[in-house]
Design an enzyme around this catalytic site. Structure first.
Site, mmCIF file in Angstrom:
data_model
loop_
_atom_site.group_PDB
_atom_site.id
_atom_site.type_symbol
_atom_site.label_atom_id
_atom_site.label_comp_id
_atom_site.label_asym_id
_atom_site.label_seq_id
_atom_site.Cartn_x
_atom_site.Cartn_y
_atom_site.Cartn_z
ATOM 1 N N GLU A 1 5.415 3.802 1.839
ATOM 2 C CA GLU A 1 4.884 2.620 1.185
ATOM 3 C C GLU A 1 5.016 1.453 2.153
ATOM 4 O OE1 GLU A 1 7.315 2.213 -2.300
ATOM 5 O OE2 GLU A 1 6.170 3.711 -3.398
ATOM 6 N N ASP B 1 -4.456 10.924 12.812
ATOM 7 C CA ASP B 1 -4.923 10.537 11.479
ATOM 8 C C ASP B 1 -5.790 9.287 11.583
ATOM 9 O OD1 ASP B 1 -5.238 10.869 8.731
ATOM 10 O OD2 ASP B 1 -3.436 9.709 8.238
ATOM 11 N N GLU C 1 4.469 -5.354 12.595
ATOM 12 C CA GLU C 1 3.581 -6.508 12.644
ATOM 13 C C GLU C 1 2.719 -6.506 11.384
ATOM 14 O OE1 GLU C 1 -0.178 -8.033 15.409
ATOM 15 O OE2 GLU C 1 0.820 -6.144 15.886
ATOM 16 N N GLY D 1 0.827 -1.196 0.000
ATOM 17 C CA GLY D 1 0.000 0.000 0.000
ATOM 18 C C GLY D 1 0.858 1.240 0.000
ATOM 19 N N VAL E 1 -0.588 -7.230 9.870
ATOM 20 C CA VAL E 1 -1.947 -7.419 10.363
ATOM 21 C C VAL E 1 -2.820 -7.825 9.176
ATOM 22 C CG1 VAL E 1 -3.890 -6.372 11.571
ATOM 23 C CG2 VAL E 1 -1.552 -5.668 12.141
#
Length: 172
Positions: free
Chosen positions: A7, A116, A72, A1, A74
């Site tokens: 990134e 955020d 981590e 992403g 997820v």
């Protein structure tokens, strides 16, 4: 992403034999001293947090390609992706909201403000378990020793921090 601050890549930690997430700072942003300091501050703030509802940091590494955070991994959808399929059942929505509140409370107890928080920064498992991610814009309101980074990166007047559609009215 890819987001505003970096990134994120899925990777394999061959030493510990586990999948991890690598957050990198693209070269065009790594050349900006403020962006690099914010990236390093994210690592420091995440290291101060240890909570089952907050994505963990495993380390900060550097190689010829640049610096990256080892995080981590997820699994699951973001809350934003999940909501595209329709509203959550009320019991699930309450479970998700409570877990988000627990994560934020743990961060606030350590003097960390996320800044955020939005559905795209929350992962939701199939059992509606939650992890709050992406502390790239987080603010450290607790002074941690002689950490010059925390004091030198104050929010500038007029600077927009966060995602406008998810900002509180006082931020907007």
């Amino acid at each position: 992403g890819r987001g505003g601050m970096g990134e994120v890549w899925r990777a394999r930690d061959t030493k510990l034999r586990r999948d991890v997430a690598l957050k990198t700072l693209p070269p065009e942003l790594a050349a900006d001293a403020d962006r690099l300091a914010r990236f390093e501050r994210e690592a420091t703030l995440l290291a101060a947090l240890n909570h089952p509802r907050i994505g963990a940091i495993y380390g900060v590494e550097e190689n010829e390609a640049g610096r990256f955070l080892v995080l981590e991994l997820v699994e699951g959808d973001t809350l934003a992706d999940r909501l595209l399929r329709g509203p959550l059942p009320i019991e699930a929505a309450l479970k998700v909201a409570l877990q988000i509140a627990e994560a934020l409370e743990a961060a606030h107890d350590k003097g960390v403000i996320h800044r955020d928080l939005k559905p795209a920064n929350i992962k939701v498992g199939t059992d509606y378990s939650v992890k709050v991610l992406d502390f790239g814009l987080a603010k450290d309101v607790a002074v941690r020793g002689d950490d010059a980074t925390a004091t030198s990166l104050r929010t500038e007047i007029g600077a927009v921090m966060g995602t406008p559609a998810y900002m509180s009215p006082e931020q907007a």
